[in-house]
Design a protein around this motif. Structure first.
Motif, short mmCIF file in Angstrom:
data_model
loop_
_atom_site.label_atom_id
_atom_site.label_comp_id
_atom_site.label_asym_id
_atom_site.label_seq_id
_atom_site.Cartn_x
_atom_site.Cartn_y
_atom_site.Cartn_z
N GLY A 100 0.82 -1.21 0.00
CA GLY A 100 0.00 0.00 0.00
C GLY A 100 0.84 1.25 0.00
N THR A 101 0.31 2.29 0.63
CA THR A 101 1.02 3.56 0.68
C THR A 101 2.29 3.40 1.50
N PRO A 102 3.29 4.25 1.26
CA PRO A 102 4.54 4.15 2.05
C PRO A 102 4.29 4.26 3.56
N SER A 103 3.36 5.12 3.98
CA SER A 103 3.10 5.27 5.42
C SER A 103 2.45 4.01 6.00
N PHE A 104 1.56 3.37 5.24
CA PHE A 104 0.92 2.13 5.68
C PHE A 104 1.95 1.02 5.83
N VAL A 105 2.77 0.84 4.81
CA VAL A 105 3.79 -0.21 4.83
C VAL A 105 4.76 0.04 5.97
N SER A 106 5.20 1.27 6.13
CA SER A 106 6.14 1.62 7.19
C SER A 106 5.56 1.35 8.57
#
Length: 163
Positions: A100-106
């Motif tokens: 998903g989005t970089p913030s979700f993955v992170s």
């Protein structure tokens, strides 16, 4: 059991796959099924999969576990009928891996690393409170995996000033 389940739904998945359009895909691993399609086709693919699983295997899709995400952030039409949590604009987990989005993955990777660190600590130090434990209460609780013999042994070590 997931392997037997996968064998049991094979024919249903093949029937649903035969109704997919060009560029659409259906993937399954044990008891997890993933569909790749355009946002406008999500509900049609879901309904097809649901119908074939019910007719062939006698099972229903678990709407509470169904998640829909796409990179464009376009909410597909008619997905809100399935469950309020079906639309996941930030991302989903595919076989336990965040996509998903970089913030979700992170965020999910940070959570996973914290869980792994906690497990690592508990495996190697079952007699000590983990670093994240609340030590303000003054009480010391041991994990259930520590046996009575271990507790007695720890008490003896403390009395001998070895701990």
């Amino acid at each position: 059991m997931p392997m037997l389940f996968a064998l049991g739904i094979h024919d249903a998945l093949e029937r649903a796959r035969s109704e997919l359009q060009d560029g659409e895909h259906l993937f399954a691993y044990l008891d997890e099924v993933y569909a790749v399609c355009q946002p406008g086709r999500v509900r049609d693919v879901y309904d097809s999969l649901s119908r074939h699983l019910r007719e062939v295997a006698g099972i229903r899709l678990h709407e509470g576990k169904t998640r829909v995400w796409n990179r464009a952030g376009v909410r597909p039409s008619r997905v809100e009928d399935l469950s309020p949590d079906v639309w996941s604009p930030e991302g989903i987990k595919v076989l336990g891996t965040p996509v998903g989005t970089p913030s979700f993955v992170s965020r999910l990777l940070v959570e996973r690393a914290a869980d792994e660190q906690q497990l690592w600590w508990e495996e190697r130090h079952p007699w000590v409170l983990p670093p994240s434990a609340d030590k303000s209460s003054g009480s010391c609780s041991l994990p259930p995996s520590v046996t009575r013999l271990s507790i007695i042994f720890l008490v003896l070590l403390r009395e001998l000033c070895l701990l």
